[in-house]
Structure formats: structure tokens, C-alpha cells
Design an enzyme around this catalytic site. Sequence first.
Site, mmCIF file in Angstrom:
data_model
loop_
_atom_site.group_PDB
_atom_site.id
_atom_site.type_symbol
_atom_site.label_atom_id
_atom_site.label_comp_id
_atom_site.label_asym_id
_atom_site.label_seq_id
_atom_site.Cartn_x
_atom_site.Cartn_y
_atom_site.Cartn_z
ATOM 1 C CB SER A 154 -0.956 -0.044 1.200
ATOM 2 O OG SER A 154 -1.913 0.979 1.141
ATOM 3 C CG HIS A 204 -5.517 -0.932 -1.624
ATOM 4 N ND1 HIS A 204 -4.560 -0.252 -2.342
ATOM 5 C CD2 HIS A 204 -5.083 -0.965 -0.334
ATOM 6 C CE1 HIS A 204 -3.586 0.104 -1.513
ATOM 7 N NE2 HIS A 204 -3.883 -0.300 -0.300
#
Length: 306
Positions: free
Chosen positions: A86, A194
Amino acid sequence: MSIVFLCPGQGSQKSNMLNELPDQKIINNTIEEASDVLQLNVRNLDKESALSSTYAVQLVLFIWSIAMGELLKESGAKPHFTAGHSVGAFTSSVLSNALPFSKALTLVAKRGELMESEFSSGFGMGAVNGMTERHVQSIISSLSLQESVFISNINSNTQITISGTIQNVQKALKALSKAGASSAKMLNVKVPSHSPFMERIAEQMRLELEKASVQRASIPYAANVSARAVTDPEKIRKDLSESIKKPVRWHDAMCMYYERGARLFIELSPRSVLSNIINQTFTDARGLSIQTQGADNCLELIKRYN
């Protein structure tokens, strides 16, 4: 045998993590540079109260990992590969020499700022253990939640995270638990990372990254979206923006590095989340957290593996 430096995302933060770093010149210089670039004292961002902010969490994790990476680098340690989970992808881009620290720092600040302003409430993430990606998706679809709950991270074959509206993520977690998940719980994350909910932020970050000078990486960078090792500047630039709205295929990326000979994975994190996943996934590879095992022990192992 090859070495990978792993860079964490949200969830690995701890209060006072910057202030508890070793009192080393290279670390203090990194923190001072970050404070100068951002025009604020970043040591104030790691207080318990400050870490309720997405902006603060992403910045302190990035700065912490870079500082410890610089400490290893100063001692002669160099990875063969890098990977960032991430927001950790920005750390990975610096360690791969694709982005300079100062530019990546401002991009992480912008990313956190955008997320915090866009999602003040009503969204979140959940973690599911003991189920495959396919099984998790089938449960979400059976509840007709596929427009509001999305698979966001595939951390291992049986460790999945989901993102979406809090109400429906909670509904999905309850159903997943009943369907046999060993655990299914909400995470302390306030944004639907996401997932398609992040489309607007991904586009804004794409525009920011277009203005950034991204170099060809001298050390391969694991793309979050494709799970491939890349060095091309445009592929890195694209991954840093697109991964905001698409799932992180972490398990596939780690398998890819394993197949390329990686056997030592050093996690630059105040916790041992990513290294634990490595140890659970591969019987003949070793995952270490620099915080848990200590820099000296990590350096000794790096020398053995080089």
C-alpha cells in the site's frame, strides 16, 4: 540467495515510533529532513492522538521505514529487491532509487491529505483469516454486496482484507465468520483503500505523479497491482497511483520474489506483520522485522545471504 526489503502500510503504526528510533545520526538526519520539507515537526505526528489521522499514519510509517533503511544502507546492506505494501510502495520506490526521499515524502503527504478529506466517516476495512480470495468473494456476492464491499488486499492464500462502507463491511464480516473464517474483524482504518471508492483520489495522485521525476529503478520494485518486479519509471508511476483503487496482490508479489531466489525478507517496520506472513507462507525462507530482531541481527544475516 536474494534479499528483499519489505515496507509496511497502514496497520503497522505504533505510538511514539519515531521518537523511539535509535539515536543515530543517519536516522536523526532523515527525520530532520522530513520536518524541513513538510515545514512541521514530524516527531509530533506519532503521538497516540495524532495517529487517529490517516495523514499522520502514512507519513510516520514512510519516514520510519526510510530512516531504518538508511541505517542499513550506511552499514553496507543492500537489497536485491524491494516491496512496499500500500503506502509502503512509496518507501519501496525510494529504496529502489526511483524517487528521491523528499519528493516521495510530499507525495505521501498529498495521498494522506486526499484520503482524509474525502473519507471522514462511513467507510473502513476488515481483515479475514482462514479463507481464500475466491471464497471471500463468493460470500460477498451471495449477500449482493459486490457494489459496496471489495477485496482490497490478498496478503496470503488465506489472509484477505476487504474495503467498503462500514455497515456493509460489518455485514460481510459477520457472514464470513459464520461461513468458517477463523477470524473476521474490522481494522483501524478509516478509508476504503484499494477499492473503486478511491477512483477520484487515484486520478488526483496520477496527476501529481505525472509532475514527478521518476527514474529507472536500480533495484527491482514489486508492483502492488500486477505483482511483477519492475524498474521502468512509467510502470512505477502507474502502480503508485492505480494501486490506490485496485487490490494489492501481495501474496503473488512475494511468490514472484521467492521464485526469483529471494530467501531473506527484512521488514522495515515497527511491527512484524509482513515478516510473519513470509514465515507462514514459505518453509525455507526467513522473514525478520528490524524492530523485533534488531538492526545488528538483521545486518549479520544480510552478510550471510550476500
